[in-house]
Design a protein around this motif. Sequence first.
Motif, PDB file in Angstrom:
ATOM      1  N   UNK A   1       9.701  17.436  -2.651  1.00 19.58           N
ATOM      2  CA  UNK A   1       9.877  18.798  -2.134  1.00 19.58           C
ATOM      3  C   UNK A   1       9.466  19.774  -3.227  1.00 19.58           C
ATOM      4  N   UNK A   2       8.502  20.594  -2.924  1.00 20.28           N
ATOM      5  CA  UNK A   2       7.982  21.543  -3.904  1.00 20.28           C
ATOM      6  C   UNK A   2       8.244  22.949  -3.415  1.00 20.28           C
TER       7      UNK A   2
ATOM      8  N   UNK B   1       6.466  26.707   0.024  1.00 18.78           N
ATOM      9  CA  UNK B   1       6.966  25.355  -0.211  1.00 18.78           C
ATOM     10  C   UNK B   1       6.118  24.334   0.540  1.00 18.78           C
ATOM     11  N   UNK B   2       6.135  23.124   0.020  1.00 22.50           N
ATOM     12  CA  UNK B   2       5.499  21.986   0.667  1.00 22.50           C
ATOM     13  C   UNK B   2       6.347  20.752   0.406  1.00 22.50           C
ATOM     14  N   UNK B   3       6.297  19.805   1.333  1.00 23.52           N
ATOM     15  CA  UNK B   3       6.950  18.531   1.101  1.00 23.52           C
ATOM     16  C   UNK B   3       5.916  17.417   1.234  1.00 23.52           C
ATOM     17  N   UNK B   4       5.724  16.697   0.169  1.00 23.51           N
ATOM     18  CA  UNK B   4       4.821  15.555   0.179  1.00 23.51           C
ATOM     19  C   UNK B   4       5.607  14.290   0.513  1.00 23.51           C
ATOM     20  N   UNK B   5       4.933  13.383   1.193  1.00 23.23           N
ATOM     21  CA  UNK B   5       5.544  12.105   1.561  1.00 23.23           C
ATOM     22  C   UNK B   5       4.670  10.969   1.068  1.00 23.23           C
TER      23      UNK B   5
ATOM     24  N   UNK C   1      12.125  23.470  -9.591  1.00 19.05           N
ATOM     25  CA  UNK C   1      11.312  23.830  -8.422  1.00 19.05           C
ATOM     26  C   UNK C   1      11.023  22.640  -7.524  1.00 19.05           C
ATOM     27  N   UNK C   2      10.877  21.452  -8.106  1.00 19.57           N
ATOM     28  CA  UNK C   2      10.538  20.255  -7.341  1.00 19.57           C
ATOM     29  C   UNK C   2      11.741  19.325  -7.288  1.00 19.57           C
TER      30      UNK C   2
ATOM     31  N   UNK D   1       0.830  -1.209   0.000  1.00 24.67           N
ATOM     32  CA  UNK D   1       0.000   0.000   0.000  1.00 24.67           C
ATOM     33  C   UNK D   1       0.860   1.253   0.000  1.00 24.67           C
ATOM     34  N   UNK D   2       0.279   2.320  -0.497  1.00 26.93           N
ATOM     35  CA  UNK D   2       0.981   3.596  -0.538  1.00 26.93           C
ATOM     36  C   UNK D   2       0.163   4.613   0.232  1.00 26.93           C
ATOM     37  N   UNK D   3       0.819   5.320   1.124  1.00 24.71           N
ATOM     38  CA  UNK D   3       0.136   6.310   1.953  1.00 24.71           C
ATOM     39  C   UNK D   3       0.766   7.670   1.699  1.00 24.71           C
ATOM     40  N   UNK D   4       0.011   8.562   1.053  1.00 22.33           N
ATOM     41  CA  UNK D   4       0.508   9.897   0.730  1.00 22.33           C
ATOM     42  C   UNK D   4       0.043  10.893   1.782  1.00 22.33           C
ATOM     43  N   UNK D   5       0.883  11.885   2.028  1.00 18.42           N
ATOM     44  CA  UNK D   5       0.533  12.929   2.984  1.00 18.42           C
ATOM     45  C   UNK D   5       1.333  14.178   2.678  1.00 18.42           C
ATOM     46  N   UNK D   6       0.977  15.275   3.335  1.00 20.32           N
ATOM     47  CA  UNK D   6       1.750  16.491   3.227  1.00 20.32           C
ATOM     48  C   UNK D   6       1.103  17.621   2.476  1.00 20.32           C
ATOM     49  N   UNK D   7      -0.041  17.375   1.868  1.00 23.18           N
ATOM     50  CA  UNK D   7      -0.704  18.430   1.133  1.00 23.18           C
ATOM     51  C   UNK D   7      -1.261  19.499   2.064  1.00 23.18           C
TER      52      UNK D   7
END
Length: 127
Positions: A80-81, A15-19, A65-66, A1-7
């Motif tokens: 990393x955005x 800036x934002x960093x998604x995981x 940028x990313x 499974x893949x679990x995305x977060x950080x939005x």
Amino acid sequence: QLQASGGGLVQAGDSLRLSCRASGNIFSVYAMAWFRQAPGKAREFVAAITWSDSERRYAESALGRFTISRDNAENTVYLQMNNLKSEDSAVYYCAAEPKRALIMVGIRTDPREYRRWGQGTLVTVSS
């Protein structure tokens, strides 16, 4: 499974960093990618990295940028955005491309090549 977060909701220039944390059979993963989908638009490739970190690839809109990276110890891929723009607003999905051969090269940008998907995390950039 893949679990995305950080939005989240940020302002233009922020800036934002998604995981994206992978679990389960990670040994069958060849590459991990981030895609995004804005309302009314097709899902588009953003960036990808091979699990061995031998290759990285970026969409033209993300270049400069990313930055995509991975932490194998944590089974996590990051995006990393920086210098976010309003046009970056979308739901961001992480995805895993499976190993199809003993030796694979290159990174594919077609979402149909990716078989495992996270649930998506929303990024909203206000201008």
